[in-house]
Motif scaffolding. Structure first.
Motif, PDB file in Angstrom:
ATOM      1  N   THR A  15       0.828  -1.211   0.000  1.00  0.00           N
ATOM      2  CA  THR A  15       0.000   0.000   0.000  1.00  0.00           C
ATOM      3  C   THR A  15       0.860   1.257   0.000  1.00  0.00           C
ATOM      4  O   THR A  15       0.537   2.232  -0.681  1.00  0.00           O
ATOM      5  CB  THR A  15      -0.916   0.009   1.238  1.00  0.00           C
ATOM      6  N   ILE A  16       1.986   1.240   0.764  1.00  0.00           N
ATOM      7  CA  ILE A  16       2.768   2.456   1.009  1.00  0.00           C
ATOM      8  C   ILE A  16       4.129   2.369   0.320  1.00  0.00           C
ATOM      9  O   ILE A  16       4.823   1.353   0.393  1.00  0.00           O
ATOM     10  CB  ILE A  16       2.952   2.672   2.520  1.00  0.00           C
ATOM     11  N   ILE A  17       4.467   3.447  -0.354  1.00  0.00           N
ATOM     12  CA  ILE A  17       5.823   3.626  -0.898  1.00  0.00           C
ATOM     13  C   ILE A  17       6.520   4.685  -0.051  1.00  0.00           C
ATOM     14  O   ILE A  17       6.041   5.818   0.047  1.00  0.00           O
ATOM     15  CB  ILE A  17       5.779   4.072  -2.370  1.00  0.00           C
ATOM     16  N   LYS A  18       7.671   4.311   0.533  1.00  0.00           N
ATOM     17  CA  LYS A  18       8.375   5.215   1.459  1.00  0.00           C
ATOM     18  C   LYS A  18       9.326   6.125   0.679  1.00  0.00           C
ATOM     19  O   LYS A  18      10.145   5.657  -0.104  1.00  0.00           O
ATOM     20  CB  LYS A  18       9.138   4.403   2.499  1.00  0.00           C
ATOM     21  N   GLN A  19       9.199   7.429   0.928  1.00  0.00           N
ATOM     22  CA  GLN A  19      10.093   8.424   0.340  1.00  0.00           C
ATOM     23  C   GLN A  19      10.648   9.293   1.468  1.00  0.00           C
ATOM     24  O   GLN A  19       9.887   9.829   2.267  1.00  0.00           O
ATOM     25  CB  GLN A  19       9.338   9.295  -0.684  1.00  0.00           C
ATOM     26  N   TYR A  20      11.977   9.415   1.537  1.00  0.00           N
ATOM     27  CA  TYR A  20      12.631  10.087   2.665  1.00  0.00           C
ATOM     28  C   TYR A  20      12.956  11.528   2.314  1.00  0.00           C
ATOM     29  O   TYR A  20      13.376  11.841   1.195  1.00  0.00           O
ATOM     30  CB  TYR A  20      13.900   9.330   3.056  1.00  0.00           C
ATOM     31  N   TYR A  21      12.737  12.403   3.291  1.00  0.00           N
ATOM     32  CA  TYR A  21      13.008  13.839   3.147  1.00  0.00           C
ATOM     33  C   TYR A  21      13.866  14.301   4.322  1.00  0.00           C
ATOM     34  O   TYR A  21      13.821  13.720   5.410  1.00  0.00           O
ATOM     35  CB  TYR A  21      11.696  14.622   3.089  1.00  0.00           C
ATOM     36  N   PRO A  22      14.640  15.362   4.138  1.00  0.00           N
ATOM     37  CA  PRO A  22      15.593  15.781   5.189  1.00  0.00           C
ATOM     38  C   PRO A  22      14.968  16.470   6.393  1.00  0.00           C
ATOM     39  O   PRO A  22      15.528  16.429   7.497  1.00  0.00           O
ATOM     40  CB  PRO A  22      16.530  16.741   4.444  1.00  0.00           C
ATOM     41  N   ASP A  23      13.800  17.114   6.193  1.00  0.00           N
ATOM     42  CA  ASP A  23      13.196  17.841   7.312  1.00  0.00           C
ATOM     43  C   ASP A  23      11.677  17.855   7.148  1.00  0.00           C
ATOM     44  O   ASP A  23      11.157  17.627   6.054  1.00  0.00           O
ATOM     45  CB  ASP A  23      13.759  19.264   7.398  1.00  0.00           C
ATOM     46  N   PRO A  24      10.970  18.159   8.251  1.00  0.00           N
ATOM     47  CA  PRO A  24       9.496  18.151   8.194  1.00  0.00           C
ATOM     48  C   PRO A  24       8.922  19.142   7.189  1.00  0.00           C
ATOM     49  O   PRO A  24       7.905  18.862   6.550  1.00  0.00           O
ATOM     50  CB  PRO A  24       9.078  18.492   9.625  1.00  0.00           C
ATOM     51  N   ASP A  25       9.545  20.304   7.010  1.00  0.00           N
ATOM     52  CA  ASP A  25       9.021  21.296   6.077  1.00  0.00           C
ATOM     53  C   ASP A  25       9.028  20.762   4.649  1.00  0.00           C
ATOM     54  O   ASP A  25       8.074  20.964   3.891  1.00  0.00           O
ATOM     55  CB  ASP A  25       9.855  22.583   6.166  1.00  0.00           C
ATOM     56  N   ALA A  26      10.124  20.089   4.277  1.00  0.00           N
ATOM     57  CA  ALA A  26      10.202  19.521   2.919  1.00  0.00           C
ATOM     58  C   ALA A  26       9.157  18.421   2.732  1.00  0.00           C
ATOM     59  O   ALA A  26       8.541  18.297   1.658  1.00  0.00           O
ATOM     60  CB  ALA A  26      11.606  18.981   2.669  1.00  0.00           C
ATOM     61  N   ALA A  27       8.929  17.634   3.770  1.00  0.00           N
ATOM     62  CA  ALA A  27       7.935  16.552   3.667  1.00  0.00           C
ATOM     63  C   ALA A  27       6.519  17.110   3.532  1.00  0.00           C
ATOM     64  O   ALA A  27       5.720  16.647   2.701  1.00  0.00           O
ATOM     65  CB  ALA A  27       8.037  15.646   4.888  1.00  0.00           C
ATOM     66  N   ARG A  28       6.218  18.155   4.336  1.00  0.00           N
ATOM     67  CA  ARG A  28       4.881  18.745   4.242  1.00  0.00           C
ATOM     68  C   ARG A  28       4.669  19.452   2.904  1.00  0.00           C
ATOM     69  O   ARG A  28       3.575  19.452   2.350  1.00  0.00           O
ATOM     70  CB  ARG A  28       4.656  19.714   5.395  1.00  0.00           C
ATOM     71  N   LEU A  29       5.748  20.052   2.378  1.00  0.00           N
ATOM     72  CA  LEU A  29       5.659  20.689   1.074  1.00  0.00           C
ATOM     73  C   LEU A  29       5.354  19.656  -0.017  1.00  0.00           C
ATOM     74  O   LEU A  29       4.584  19.924  -0.953  1.00  0.00           O
ATOM     75  CB  LEU A  29       6.966  21.424   0.768  1.00  0.00           C
ATOM     76  N   VAL A  36       3.604  17.026   0.396  1.00  0.00           N
ATOM     77  CA  VAL A  36       2.159  16.704   0.502  1.00  0.00           C
ATOM     78  C   VAL A  36       1.331  17.811  -0.128  1.00  0.00           C
ATOM     79  O   VAL A  36       0.353  17.539  -0.848  1.00  0.00           O
ATOM     80  CB  VAL A  36       1.768  16.499   1.983  1.00  0.00           C
ATOM     81  N   ARG A  37       1.724  19.061   0.105  1.00  0.00           N
ATOM     82  CA  ARG A  37       0.980  20.176  -0.479  1.00  0.00           C
ATOM     83  C   ARG A  37       1.025  20.156  -2.011  1.00  0.00           C
ATOM     84  O   ARG A  37       0.083  20.553  -2.671  1.00  0.00           O
ATOM     85  CB  ARG A  37       1.534  21.511   0.042  1.00  0.00           C
ATOM     86  N   LYS A  38       2.161  19.729  -2.564  1.00  0.00           N
ATOM     87  CA  LYS A  38       2.285  19.674  -4.019  1.00  0.00           C
ATOM     88  C   LYS A  38       1.622  18.438  -4.627  1.00  0.00           C
ATOM     89  O   LYS A  38       1.615  18.277  -5.835  1.00  0.00           O
ATOM     90  CB  LYS A  38       3.774  19.695  -4.396  1.00  0.00           C
ATOM     91  N   GLY A  39       1.102  17.565  -3.770  1.00  0.00           N
ATOM     92  CA  GLY A  39       0.476  16.361  -4.278  1.00  0.00           C
ATOM     93  C   GLY A  39       1.464  15.254  -4.614  1.00  0.00           C
ATOM     94  O   GLY A  39       1.100  14.277  -5.268  1.00  0.00           O
ATOM     95  N   GLU A  40       2.731  15.401  -4.144  1.00  0.00           N
ATOM     96  CA  GLU A  40       3.742  14.378  -4.414  1.00  0.00           C
ATOM     97  C   GLU A  40       3.674  13.228  -3.414  1.00  0.00           C
ATOM     98  O   GLU A  40       4.297  12.192  -3.616  1.00  0.00           O
ATOM     99  CB  GLU A  40       5.132  15.007  -4.378  1.00  0.00           C
ATOM    100  N   ALA A  41       2.955  13.422  -2.323  1.00  0.00           N
ATOM    101  CA  ALA A  41       2.793  12.378  -1.314  1.00  0.00           C
ATOM    102  C   ALA A  41       1.441  12.549  -0.649  1.00  0.00           C
ATOM    103  O   ALA A  41       0.858  13.634  -0.649  1.00  0.00           O
ATOM    104  CB  ALA A  41       3.910  12.448  -0.279  1.00  0.00           C
ATOM    105  N   TRP A  42       0.915  11.431  -0.092  1.00  0.00           N
ATOM    106  CA  TRP A  42      -0.384  11.462   0.568  1.00  0.00           C
ATOM    107  C   TRP A  42      -0.273  11.766   2.067  1.00  0.00           C
ATOM    108  O   TRP A  42      -1.288  11.988   2.715  1.00  0.00           O
ATOM    109  CB  TRP A  42      -1.093  10.123   0.383  1.00  0.00           C
ATOM    110  N   GLY A  43       0.948  11.766   2.609  1.00  0.00           N
ATOM    111  CA  GLY A  43       1.128  12.053   4.026  1.00  0.00           C
ATOM    112  C   GLY A  43       2.601  12.185   4.370  1.00  0.00           C
ATOM    113  O   GLY A  43       3.485  11.798   3.589  1.00  0.00           O
ATOM    114  N   ALA A  44       2.865  12.743   5.546  1.00  0.00           N
ATOM    115  CA  ALA A  44       4.236  12.925   6.009  1.00  0.00           C
ATOM    116  C   ALA A  44       4.369  12.361   7.420  1.00  0.00           C
ATOM    117  O   ALA A  44       3.492  12.582   8.272  1.00  0.00           O
ATOM    118  CB  ALA A  44       4.617  14.405   5.984  1.00  0.00           C
TER     119      ALA A  44
END
Length: 775
Positions: free
Chosen positions: A462-476, A478-486
């Motif tokens: 169900t889930i594909i894991k994508q790693y980001y360096p900080d919470p702001d980049a992860a939330r961004l 999600v906002r861009k529609g590149e991920a369903w959650g952070a």
């Protein structure tokens, strides 16, 4: 000889009732009253129209088609009805054959009023050829003749003999040629052959010679003259070829809903000194305009008829071979009159000839007590099945479409989403390098890198894991529609989680905050958001159980202290497919039936096929019954295919009695078919029927509890939903399939009762509308 119309009501007038040479009994009869003479005279004519008014539209702005029209057609004659297009000829003929009703006035046809019991009109006594071709293109010439022959009560041998004569007489091609493959002229000849098929007493032909070569046109007229010679056959014919009507015994010149004249051709030519009937018609038209203008100047009512233009309008006529002039001649009649005890004519009783005609009409339909005949039903059923079988597109639509819908539903609905991207940020102090894909941990009762151990338990399908360096980049992301959650793990997540488990109720706020997995989800898609919440919670529960098990503790400590036992109905892992499937089954069958029948009557009506069948004596009830039988067979096939693919192929849960499941599905199909009949009866155009069918689809789907429980609706909508055709049936089928309930449960039998009530209601509405539109 005095005219009967000149007498007043109740006055005794000549002529007297025929004497011994006619009745066979040498008894002196008293003269008739004017009313008795009028009624008796009307019964002697083939067609008698008096003071006919017909209009369409509203009462404020009516469109007058017939205005105080009087018409008399003698038995054994050819009556040519001439006039320009739009003058009301077709409407008048429709009223004569009982297809339409006058607003005021009366019509007598073959001694009775059209549409009355035993009159035979509409029915076998009339042969009708409309302006349209009005034939089934999917039929061969032979099948066309068999269809109408059976409707008229003929047996197959008689039909075949008549067919051979008509093929030769009208120079038709092979009897196995499809009607749709014939030329326009050949199709008109087949239409003419249908009118002649059963050798009717009254033959009504609306433009029969259009598109026919001159030789065949003359052959047709010769045949019409021949069949009327013995006085037993009568022909009413309309034509644009005015001069060919010279061969008619009587001509009625019609303009603007009125008869300008009604006389034999040579009398009209002599009276106006013209060499052609066209000149006569032009003179009469000019005279009508002049009279109308004069009446308008004098403020005379527009309802005053042009009686001065209707020469020799009489209640009783005969046509002599010598002159063809319309005149009074009672002594040619062969009717035996019925008198009462005082010797007066009893108009309440039919004459012997009328009795014979009524008896023949009853014999034609098998029995006056029967509502139909096997011949009619046989013809209608064959017509429905042949049209369906020979239309490949319809066959694919009927049987392939429901299978495709079931396959698409089972493959597309109910499965868990795949490949949902999740943005992950892990700041544990032992995991500070930028190689995010490397997240190692030790198995067993070890407490290191617990964030990695948790991430390892996530559902990778169900889930594909994508790693980001900080919470702001992860939330961004999600906002861009590149991920369903952070997801975010703090720097000391493992230490804080261990302290939390060790300290328990003594853990401080900072420890509790650092041991949390922080999640930001995109909940714009509720279904995906709920599934991600479920998988993250299940993963954490499995992660905790794994640690407790490795440390030799009771893994049940990780469970929420609510014990969900085995469910009474269903399973611990419910499927949305199982919930929706019952409603989808009924929706597919219901609206496929609507699509099949919503345009059936409209197409036949627009092509003139429905009118022709009605004139032949087919009733709306017989038409609906034949479609019900046809659709029932189709429903059985569709239901079998849908249930096989739904239950056997895709393993949708079915705990109840499969027989009841089949019955409720077929009943819903019949209900949809009846709803389609309502649409087809109400709508005049096919596009309006399609719009109404589509417009009813979405409200029914949304409000019937098919895709969402009705308990989630507002109170008002819940009451509306309860009275929709699909709602209680869906509840019933769902109770049988998921709960295994039987017919004794209210939730089950309410669905059956509701469906049958809707079927009866829709059929009743269809019959009422069809009967109303026949007028």
């Amino acid at each position: 000889m005095a005219l009967l119309e000149g007498s007043t009501m109740g006055e005794r007038v000549e002529p007297t009732v025929p004497g011994p040479d006619l009745v066979g009994v040498n008894v002196e009869r008293p003269p008739l009253t004017h009313q008795q003479s009028t009624i008796w005279n009307k019964r002697q004519q083939a067609v008698c129209v008096r003071h006919a008014f017909k209009h369409y539209g509203s009462k404020k702005k009516p469109n007058h088609v017939l205005s105080n029209l009087n018409m008399t057609v003698a038995k054994g004659t050819i009556y040519g009805l001439l006039g320009a297009s739009g003058c009301g000829k077709t409407t008048l003929l429709s009223c004569i054959v009982g297809r339409r009703r006058l607003n005021t006035g009366e019509i007598w046809v073959l001694g009775g009023k059209p549409g009355t019991r035993g009159s035979g009109v509409p029915g076998k006594r009339v042969g009708y050829m409309p302006q349209e071709i009005a034939l089934y293109g999917e039929f061969t010439i032979k099948e066309t003749m068999m269809y109408f022959g059976w409707i008229f009560g003929m047996d197959s041998k008689e039909i075949y003999e008549r067919l051979q004569f008509l093929l030769n007489f009208l120079d038709l091609p092979s009897q196995n040629r499809m009607v749709k493959n014939l030329s326009g002229g050949q199709q008109r000849r087949v239409s003419f052959a249908v009118a002649l098929m059963h050798d009717p007493e009254l033959l009504i032909l609306d433009e029969p010679t259009v598109g026919v070569d001159p030789l065949l046109r003359q052959s047709i007229w010769n045949h019409l003259v021949q069949i009327t010679k013995d006085g037993n056959k009568t022909v009413i014919i309309t034509t644009h070829y005015i001069e060919e009507a010279r061969q008619a015994h009587t001509i009625g010149l019609m303009r603007s809903g009125k008869l300008l004249a009604e006389e034999s051709p040579h009398v009209l030519l002599s009276m106006y000194g013209c060499t052609s009937l066209e000149e006569v018609f032009l003179k009469l038209s000019r005279k009508q305009v002049q009279v109308g203008a004069a009446q308008s100047d004098q403020n005379i009512s527009n309802n005053i008829s042009l009686a001065n233009l209707n020469w020799a309008k009489k209640d009783s006529i005969s046509v002599t071979e010598e002159s063809g002039v319309v005149g009074l001649n009672f002594h040619q009649s062969k009717e035996v009159l019925v008198t009462d005890s005082n010797g007066h004519l009893d108009m309440s009783k039919p004459t012997s000839s009328s009795k014979r005609n009524l008896q023949e009409a009853c014999d034609d339909c098998g029995s006056c007590s029967e509502w139909t005949t096997t011949g009619k039903i046989k013809a209608l059923l064959q017509k429905n099945f042949l049209r369906m079988w020979r239309n490949v597109g319809v066959m694919l639509f009927i049987f392939a479409l429901p299978v495709m819908q079931v396959i698409l539903f089972c493959l597309a609905i109910g499965g868990d989403p795949k490949g949902l991207k999740l943005a992950i940020v892990n700041h544990e102090k032992n995991y500070t390098n930028l190689t995010y894909q490397e997240c190692n941990f030790e198995k067993g009762c070890k407490f290191g890198n617990l964030s990695c151990r948790y991430l390892d338990t996530l559902n990778t399908s169900t889930i594909i894991k994508q790693y980001y360096p900080d919470p702001d980049a992860a939330r961004l992301a999600v906002r861009k529609g590149e991920a369903w959650g952070a997801l975010y793990f703090t720097e000391n997540y493992t230490d804080a989680l261990v302290a939390r488990m060790a300290l328990g109720k003594d853990a401080d706020e900072e420890t509790l905050e650092q041991s949390e997995v922080r999640v930001w989800l995109d909940m714009s898609n509720q279904q995906i958001g709920i599934i991600l919440q479920r998988d993250l919670q299940l993963a954490y529960q499995n992660f905790t159980k794994d640690i407790l098990r490795d440390c030799e503790h009771n893994e049940d400590l990780a469970e929420i202290p609510i014990s969900f036992k085995a469910p009474i109905y269903g399973s611990n892992q419910p499927s949305f497919t199982d919930f929706v499937a019952p409603g989808v089954i009924l929706t597919i069958v219901f609206f496929l039936a609507v699509a099949l029948t919503s345009s059936a009557l409209i197409i036949e009506r627009m092509e003139g096929l429905l009118d022709r069948s009605w004139v032949a004596g087919v009733t709306p009830g017989e038409i609906l019954f034949s479609h019900v039988v046809t659709q029932f067979v189709v429903m059985c096939g569709q239901t079998t295919l849908v249930l096989i693919f739904m239950i056997l192929v895709f393993q949708v849960e079915c705990r109840g009695d499969i027989f009841l499941v089949i019955v409720i599905t077929i009943l819903q199909g019949l209900c949809g078919m009846c709803f389609g009949f309502v649409i087809s009866a109400i709508c005049e155009l096919e596009r309006n029927a399609i719009q109404l069918a589509l417009g009813s689809f979405y409200p029914t789907l949304l409000l019937s509890g098919v895709i969402w429980p009705i308990e989630g609706m507002p109170t008002v909508l819940r009451y509306i939903s309860t009275f929709l055709p699909l709602t209680l049936a869906t509840t019933s089928l769902r109770a049988m399939m998921t709960r295994g309930w039987s017919l004794v449960e209210p939730d089950v039998y309410y669905g059956f009762i509701s469906t049958m009530v809707w079927i009866v209601l829709f059929l009743t509405i269809s019959l009422i509308v069809l009967k109303f539109k026949r007028g």
